[in-house]
Design a protein around this motif. Structure first.
Motif, PDB file in Angstrom:
ATOM      1  N   ASP A 158      33.445  41.455  47.954  1.00 35.63           N
ATOM      2  CA  ASP A 158      34.344  41.055  49.040  1.00 35.63           C
ATOM      3  C   ASP A 158      33.376  40.111  50.076  1.00 35.63           C
ATOM      4  OD1 ASP A 158      36.577  41.337  47.577  1.00 35.63           O
ATOM      5  OD2 ASP A 158      36.752  43.238  48.840  1.00 35.63           O
ATOM      6  N   SER A 218      33.625  46.906  45.324  1.00 30.22           N
ATOM      7  CA  SER A 218      34.337  45.907  45.724  1.00 30.22           C
ATOM      8  C   SER A 218      34.220  45.241  47.210  1.00 30.22           C
ATOM      9  CB  SER A 218      35.918  46.336  45.250  1.00 30.22           C
ATOM     10  OG  SER A 218      36.039  47.348  46.010  1.00 30.22           O
ATOM     11  N   ARG A 248      35.365  35.887  40.400  1.00 33.43           N
ATOM     12  CA  ARG A 248      34.786  35.818  41.545  1.00 33.43           C
ATOM     13  C   ARG A 248      33.867  34.603  41.545  1.00 33.43           C
ATOM     14  NH1 ARG A 248      35.445  39.846  45.271  1.00 33.43           N
ATOM     15  NH2 ARG A 248      36.510  41.925  44.681  1.00 33.43           N
ATOM     16  N   ASP A 270      36.295  43.344  40.099  1.00 36.47           N
ATOM     17  CA  ASP A 270      35.600  44.454  40.988  1.00 36.47           C
ATOM     18  C   ASP A 270      34.255  45.352  40.437  1.00 36.47           C
ATOM     19  OD1 ASP A 270      37.414  43.529  42.951  1.00 36.47           O
ATOM     20  OD2 ASP A 270      38.993  45.131  42.273  1.00 36.47           O
ATOM     21  N   ARG A 271      33.868  44.742  39.332  1.00 36.53           N
ATOM     22  CA  ARG A 271      32.997  45.610  38.507  1.00 36.53           C
ATOM     23  C   ARG A 271      31.884  44.579  38.334  1.00 36.53           C
ATOM     24  NH1 ARG A 271      34.272  50.347  34.702  1.00 36.53           N
ATOM     25  NH2 ARG A 271      32.395  51.161  35.662  1.00 36.53           N
TER      26      ARG A 271
END
Length: 414
Positions: free
Chosen positions: A186, A182, A196, A264-265
């Motif tokens: 970011d 993550s 994202r 996040d993956r």
């Protein structure tokens, strides 16, 4: 032994550099040239083609055993990466983090001393940037060559990981264990309604046209059909990436894919255009008939690394070949900065680089026609070549400094 020497001379290095880069994107090239003005070491990194153009054809350096070399070996082409979980039979090494050579764009079959001479030159140039005494730089070259020699002589092939790393390399590997995917996401992306998208900063990451987006997405999709889980590689976004020094001006894309799930993956892929090695005009040893330049880089990396990086593959975009690899949270390099480490720490780092170089050469030995391991062990028993490498590196440092001054004068109005 034959005295290897060359006359350092003033020449129009700027003209040679422009000719070599003539097919690259002009706007990006300006950024490359501005970066190369920083110091002689950075200039050296961006002019690998000059190093091999200048290497004397009659030099005893050409008589060393032929191995699979990096080609553009210098002190900042070492780094960390997570290995492919399918790359080695032993479960002990699956998805471990390693320290090794991280760039094989210029890789070819050539005398092992070509890698050593370029790395030794880079040590002397970086020593100047680090404000070290001349004797300290010379000592570091000895440390590197002694570590390379002793590792060759042992004839053992093993990875450098957290179990056997020392000094700053051990510290780096330890710190990377704590990094999360993550955090990497970011850095390069932004969240929009829990999805994202690549963040365009117009410095390192740039937007792409709809046509480029379509071409890259199609190439990734076609490649994904050959993978076990094609849905993993569903393209979510594409950006244009600027990174490195020597490769600036070539196409390079950052691709966001679904991975194991949003937000996040997700996974990031680095897709980098490959061109012919700048060593090719100077290599007299027959090379394999690679399918394309990206295949050359991928296959050499697989030949020489104990566990190649995860998701190492090739794709074709608009009839050009690209190397695809995962952009990893565990990926990092050691950038040498003045005052960043003690001389003792620097020696341990340079020694590890010598060890890594030897293991890389040994791992590729006997594959696709290069020298076998025993040839390298016998080579390590005769140390006359060490002084030849040192002598040439010291001579060539002066040539780099002359060319760098010429380059800076020619580009002062960029």
């Amino acid at each position: 032994m034959e005295d290897i020497s060359t006359d350092c001379y003033s020449r129009d290095a700027w003209e040679l550099i422009q000719a070599f880069n003539s097919q690259r994107d002009r706007q990006v090239l300006i950024q490359k040239y501005l970066k190369m003005r920083k110091d002689a070491f950075t200039f050296f990194r961006g002019t690998c083609h000059l190093f091999y153009q200048d290497l004397p054809r009659s030099s005893n350096l050409n008589l060393a055993p032929v191995v699979w070399i990096c080609g553009d070996l210098h002190v900042e082409n070492f780094g960390t990466y997570k290995g492919d979980e399918y790359a080695h039979q032993s479960k002990l090494y699956q998805r471990q983090i390693y320290f090794g050579i991280n760039d094989f764009d210029e890789g070819v079959a050539a005398p092992c001393t070509w890698d050593l001479a370029r790395l030794a030159t880079s040590i002397l140039l970086s020593a100047v940037s680090l404000s070290l005494e001349q004797a300290e730089g010379q000592n570091l070259v000895r440390v590197y060559l002694d570590a390379y020699t002793s590792t060759l002589n042992a004839g053992k092939i093993y990875p450098i990981g957290d179990a056997n790393a020392r000094g700053v390399v051990a510290d780096l590997l330890d710190s990377l264990q704590q990094r999360k995917r993550s955090e990497l996401l970011d850095k390069y992306t932004e969240l929009i309604k829990n999805q994202r998208r690549i963040e365009i900063d117009d410095r390192q990451i740039f937007g792409v046209s709809s046509h480029q987006y379509e071409l890259v997405s199609k190439a990734i999709d076609e490649w994904a059909q050959s993978q076990t889980d094609s849905a993993f590689f569903e393209v979510l976004d594409v950006g244009f990436r600027r990174a490195g020094t020597g490769s600036l001006g070539l196409d390079r894309y950052l691709v966001l894919v679904t991975g194991k799930g949003s937000p996040d993956r997700n996974y990031l892929l680095d897709v980098k255009q490959q061109q012919s090695s700048c060593l090719q005009p100077y290599v007299t040893i027959p090379q394999p008939a690679w399918a394309n330049e990206a295949t050359r880089v991928m296959e050499i990396q697989r030949l020489v690394q104990f566990a190649p990086p995860a998701l190492l593959a090739t794709v074709t975009i608009a009839d050009r070949s690209y190397l695809l690899r995962e952009l990893q949270p565990m990926q990092d390099k050691i950038a040498l900065k003045s005052g960043s480490m003690s001389m003792n720490s620097l020696k341990k780092l340079i020694s590890t680089m010598g060890e890594v170089t030897a293991v890389t050469h040994l791992h590729g030995s006997g594959k696709l026609g290069v020298a076998i391991g025993q040839d390298l062990i016998e080579f390590s028993n005769n140390l006359d070549w060490q002084q030849e490498v040192i002598t040439y590196a010291n001579i060539y440092v002066r040539q780099v400094q002359i060319d760098y001054q010429n380059f800076c004068e020619a580009t002062k109005y960029l």
